[in-house]
Design a protein around this motif. Structure first.
Motif, PDB file in Angstrom:
ATOM      1  N   SER A   1     -36.891 -36.353  45.496  1.00 50.74           N
ATOM      2  CA  SER A   1     -37.856 -35.492  46.199  1.00 50.74           C
ATOM      3  C   SER A   1     -37.595 -35.359  47.688  1.00 50.74           C
ATOM      4  O   SER A   1     -38.434 -34.817  48.403  1.00 50.74           O
ATOM      5  CB  SER A   1     -39.282 -36.017  45.966  1.00 50.74           C
ATOM      6  OG  SER A   1     -39.395 -37.366  46.369  1.00 50.74           O
TER       7      SER A   1
ATOM      8  N   ALA B   1     -44.050 -41.067  46.061  1.00 50.13           N
ATOM      9  CA  ALA B   1     -43.079 -40.131  45.508  1.00 50.13           C
ATOM     10  C   ALA B   1     -43.322 -39.971  44.013  1.00 50.13           C
ATOM     11  O   ALA B   1     -43.781 -40.907  43.339  1.00 50.13           O
ATOM     12  CB  ALA B   1     -41.661 -40.635  45.760  1.00 50.13           C
TER      13      ALA B   1
ATOM     14  N   LEU C   1     -41.659 -36.360  36.671  1.00 46.50           N
ATOM     15  CA  LEU C   1     -40.616 -35.379  36.914  1.00 46.50           C
ATOM     16  C   LEU C   1     -39.998 -34.846  35.620  1.00 46.50           C
ATOM     17  O   LEU C   1     -39.742 -33.645  35.487  1.00 46.50           O
ATOM     18  CB  LEU C   1     -39.509 -36.001  37.776  1.00 46.50           C
ATOM     19  CG  LEU C   1     -39.855 -36.320  39.231  1.00 46.50           C
ATOM     20  CD1 LEU C   1     -38.814 -37.249  39.827  1.00 46.50           C
ATOM     21  CD2 LEU C   1     -39.958 -35.035  40.043  1.00 46.50           C
TER      22      LEU C   1
ATOM     23  N   GLN D   1     -43.277 -32.701  44.567  1.00 48.21           N
ATOM     24  CA  GLN D   1     -43.022 -33.266  45.888  1.00 48.21           C
ATOM     25  C   GLN D   1     -43.853 -34.536  46.056  1.00 48.21           C
ATOM     26  O   GLN D   1     -44.739 -34.833  45.253  1.00 48.21           O
ATOM     27  CB  GLN D   1     -43.391 -32.253  46.968  1.00 48.21           C
ATOM     28  CG  GLN D   1     -42.624 -30.953  46.898  1.00 48.21           C
ATOM     29  CD  GLN D   1     -43.117 -29.948  47.915  1.00 48.21           C
ATOM     30  OE1 GLN D   1     -44.050 -30.203  48.670  1.00 48.21           O
ATOM     31  NE2 GLN D   1     -42.492 -28.777  47.938  1.00 48.21           N
TER      32      GLN D   1
END
Length: 933
Positions: free
Chosen positions: A625, A655, A661, A696
């Motif tokens: 990120s 993060a 993700l 993000q």
């Protein structure tokens, strides 16, 4: 918003760690790896000013700072759970003691429900400020602990409780000091690496219902090896039994939101009420025809039929009964109030003084936890109504005749098929971590330390007795084979080798249990995670001002994390009714550098005993990120020795983790219940989550300011009051199913695309991808106070109180801010939490008592405009214990008894099983023996 849907590398299954427990545990006792003995931010021996508990251990290991300086007190608030607190409360699992802290909101323990598929399954995950366990950083001896889950959280049940010296909890942002995840705070679990001698603990517990038994045993030894080396070894085991919800008859019912019969548009009441005894109206244990001319015909044992009469008003797929009915179907009837658990841990620590200025040290930690629990058997709530054809071979003749008379060729059948048993889930996690480090004293005030650490964890999930809808429906469609007159599946006529075994659903007890091998399967998920850490730092005092020495600390760190998750073929094809885990693979590298300083601005002046400022900055690069910068700035001011003011402001980040993700479409729960805002009725729908590689980092701005009082005229009294405010932006989360439909109704068009409705407009499924979609703002007050009374010959009395008031817990999902402070259904954040404890000691006898509670709350703030009886009463729990020390030669025995929830406080009517932080077990008693020498 972009979501992943494929092209994810499939990892090989992890080894069967169930088989290797004994070997790994033995290795943990004969191996030595490392942890820093003098951790960043440690103050030299001196009074623990931020610890009103007056913990006997004088030094602080975690203060939210990397600066090492004698007598320094950071501006960040710190709460210490000392050894005496752990002894008095005698927690079966460590998280039970931490969860008593008012700042620990919605913390998962084996005793707080959450045994559903989407729950924590008996795990121990600390959640500060209610911001989520993934926003609380867990350290062991000051170093980041290896995660035990695919979202980066740590199940602290794997840690050796017998060796826990204390737990230091920073209730504020500390990313500048410790890196990502410290948004809500930091919990540092300090193990006793300087133990001298032998100590053991054996304990057993049982509830007042004679169930939920626990057994725990531990052994630890520490001693010098020659003049320079010191070795500590420890081993511990724990076992607990399940408490099924059916064992608590007064909790054995379902709750739902139903129409308020007293409501009119003009009388000031609201259209819905929360009611108990809400059961499914579209199924029975023997089968119920739910549509067509034969609707409301139920099947009795042996295939007989009878009219079905609802026990009360029908609301959608539910019926509201006037009293408890254990003969009717509801989802929670197979829930576990506590999950059975086994855990083992082993620890070894070796330190060696190379010279007076150089120390090397190492340790090795192994821990494991195994939990299993149950969920609903195949039922209409999961599989939908079964389509029964006229030529079904098991159809009772009388029903076939009625179908012919009515010209009906098929009908829908609702059924709760308890004969096949509940699904069973087993969660196994283990972790092994070792590190090696060196501490050096350099010239003058300068010191340096360096370390390297490596850890691996396995999180294995087994899903037994899992129904496969496609196979189950084929088995239900049974016909007579015209070639031989045998009953077979219709699909077998065209595919003779498909293995289908027909199932009879007409009447309770009718199903052929031999069909389980075809209609059911076993789901297997293997997650393997490894993490490598390395870092170093230097600290010292390069120069002084007139007010004192300026301290600095600087360093760099590197971290690499890799996850590989594999699943069986049925889950990969999403073939089970729910909980279909998906393959997951990913890795992350983190590079960091930090600088921190403490500058004294004043000392020894009238109305200025001391004035210091503390500042830090950390630059971080995440391979997933990008770059992030965190900082903090604060200070302390002491006008005199009785009063200290403190304030700090920080920028903290979290993060996105690998699951957020990279995960594919994953079932978020079976039979998820939502209130459809279009119809104002409660419906059941399938819910899913999915990953998003475009995420993000979250960003939080945290501020706190407070006062610490230690009046000279009352030397054993301490009080601290702090105001805190956290503003978290770009928060990564998935909407709950209820939030998704509410946001769509509120006009968020981008959300509506994740809701699927059938041709009649009923919700059938809801998908929620991870996204930087929320802003979470929370603020409130923390109060901590203690006082020690010296009663002379009559002994000593200590009193300690903690409280947290949540003024605001506001969530903005893009359509406006809603303050959920006081909400229990969605966020489990009662506004007030408190704990008061007293400890009296006279000679070898110690008596302790405590009361902890939650303030009044709302059932649902999101639906507050719709629900009439939305208010819930506060609840408090009383506990007490007594221990007697007996000295024999060089050894000391301690016998203790502990009781919790002595007054048998029940959860509010709205939460009989799994929601809210309420005790559901009732009075619980423990008897234990400790020995040390």
């Amino acid at each position: 918003m972009r979501t992943t849907s494929g092209n994810i590398k499939v990892a090989q299954p992890a080894p069967n760690v169930f088989r290797h427990r004994s070997a790994i545990l033995l290795a943990s006792l004969v191996s030595a790896g490392v942890f820093a003995q003098e951790v960043p931010g440690q103050a030299k021996p001196g009074p623990v000013a931020d610890s009103p508990a007056g913990d006997a251990t004088p030094s602080i290991v975690v203060t939210g700072t990397r600066v090492t300086r004698a007598g320094y007190t950071a501006p960040t608030p710190l709460t210490v759970v000392g050894e005496e607190f752990l002894v008095d409360r005698a927690p079966s699992v460590l998280i039970e003691a931490i969860s008593l802290l008012p700042a620990a909101r919605n913390t998962a323990t084996p005793m707080t429900g959450g045994q559903a598929i989407g729950g924590t399954g008996g795990g121990s995950f600390l959640n500060l400020r209610g911001l989520g366990a993934n926003r609380t950083l867990v350290l062991v001896n000051g170093e980041r602990m290896t995660p035990t889950t695919n979202i980066g959280t740590v199940d602290i049940a794997v840690l050796p409780q017998l060796l826990v010296k204390r737990i230091d909890i920073v209730t504020g942002g500390a990313s500048a000091a410790y890196g990502s995840d410290a948004v809500a705070g930091v919990a540092n679990i300090v193990l006793d690496t300087r133990l001298n001698g032998l100590k053991t603990n054996v304990e057993a517990g049982i509830s007042s219902h004679s169930d939920g038994g626990t057994q725990k045993a531990g052994l630890a030894w520490g001693g010098d090896l020659g003049d320079r080396a010191h070795l500590v070894l420890g081993i511990e085991g724990y076992k607990s039994e399940a408490v099924p919800v059916s064992s608590r008859n007064d909790l054995y019912y379902a709750v739902g939101t139903v129409p308020n019969s007293n409501y009119t548009p003009t009388n000031g009441q609201k259209p819905l009420v929360v009611a108990p005894y809400v059961y499914y109206n579209n199924m029975t244990f023997g089968g119920l025809i739910t549509g067509g001319p034969l609707a409301n015909t139920q099947f009795l044992p042996g295939g007989a039929t009878a009219p079905y009469q609802p026990c009360g008003p029908v609301v959608g797929v539910n019926v509201v009964c006037p009293r408890q009915r254990n003969d009717l179907a509801f989802f929670q009837r197979v829930a576990d109030l506590t999950a059975p658990q086994k855990r083992y841990s082993g620890y070894a620590n070796l330190s060696f003084d190379v010279s007076p200025d150089v120390k090397v040290h190492g340790d090795f930690l192994y821990g494991e936890s195994k939990t299993n629990f149950h969920s609903v058997p195949p039922a209409t709530v999961l599989l939908g109504a079964f389509n029964i054809q006229r030529d079904n071979a098991y159809l009772p003749a009388g029903v076939a005749t009625q179908m012919d008379a009515a010209g009906v060729k098929s009908f829908p059948l609702g059924r709760f098929s308890a004969e096949f048993g509940s699904s069973e889930f087993t969660r196994f996690s283990n972790v092994y971590r070792g590190s090696l480090g060196v501490d050096m004293s350099l010239a003058g005030s300068w010191k340096a330390t360096a370390y390297t650490a490596y850890g691996e964890s396995n999180y294995n999930w087994r899903y037994d007795n899992a129904d496969i809808p496609a196979n189950f429906n084929r088995a239900v469609d049974a016909v007579v084979n015209p070639a031989n007159g045998q009953i077979v599946c219709r699909s077998t006529l065209s595919n003779p080798g498909n293995g289908c075994v027909p199932i009879n659903l007409f009447g309770e007890g009718a199903p052929n249990l031999a069909a389980k091998a075809y209609a059911y399967g076993t789901g297997l998920t293997y997650l393997h995670l490894n993490e490598f850490n390395a870092g170093g730092r230097v600290s010292g005092e390069p120069f002084s001002t007139w007010a004192g020495a300026v301290s600095v600390a600087a360093g760099a760190e590197y971290r690499s994390t890799k996850e590989d998750q594999t699943v069986d073929a049925i889950q990969a094809a999403r073939g089970f009714a729910y909980n279909n885990q998906q393959p997951l693979s990913g890795k992350m590298q983190v590079r960091e550098a930090f600088l921190e300083t403490v500058v004294p601005l004043g000392a020894g002046l009238p109305m200025m005993k001391s004035l210091e400022v503390n500042g830090a900055v950390r630059k971080t690069n995440y391979s997933t990120s990008g770059d992030a910068t965190t900082w903090k700035f604060g200070g302390t001011y002491e006008p005199n020795s009785s009063v200290r003011f403190r304030a700090v402001r920080s920028r903290d980040i979290r993060a996105p983790n690998i699951l957020e993700l990279n995960s594919r479409l994953i079932s978020a729960g079976a039979g998820t219940t939502v209130i459809d805002p279009r119809t104002k009725t409660q419906v059941n729908a399938a819910a899913f989550s999915s990953g998003n590689p475009s995420l993000q980092a979250e960003v939080a701005i945290t501020s706190s300011a407070g006062i610490v009082l230690q009046p000279a005229f009352l030397p054993k009294f301490n009080l601290s009051l702090d105001y805190y405010a956290i503003n978290l932006t770009k928060a990564i989360q998935t909407l709950t199913a209820q939030q998704t439909v509410d946001q769509c109704q509120a006009g968020n068009a981008s959300i509506c695309g994740f809701i699927t409705r059938d041709t009649g407009g009923a919700i059938t499924s809801i998908v929620a991808p991870y996204a930087n979609l929320a802003t979470i703002t929370t603020n409130g007050l923390d109060l901590e106070s203690s006082y020690r009374f010296d009663l002379g010959a009559a002994g000593k009395l200590e009193v300690r109180g903690l409280a947290n008031f949540v003024r605001e817990y506001a969530v903005d999902l893009g359509t406006g801010k809603v303050n959920y402070a006081g909400d229990v259904l969605s966020y489990n954040i009662p506004k007030l939490g408190w704990d008061i404890g007293a400890r009296y000691r006279n000679g070898d006898t110690t008596v302790s008592a405590n009361a902890s509670g939650l303030g009044p709350a709302k059932y649902s703030i999101a639906s507050a405009s719709l629900i009439q009886n939305n208010s819930l009463p506060g609840v408090w729990y009383l506990g007490a214990g007594i221990e007697q020390r007996i000295k024999r030669g060089e050894g000391e025995w301690t016998v203790y008894v502990r009781a919790d929830n002595i007054l048998n406080k029940k959860p509010p009517m709205a939460f009989p099983t799994q929601a809210g932080s309420y005790d559901r077990i009732g009075p619980y008693f423990k008897l234990g023996v400790r020995f040390s020498m």
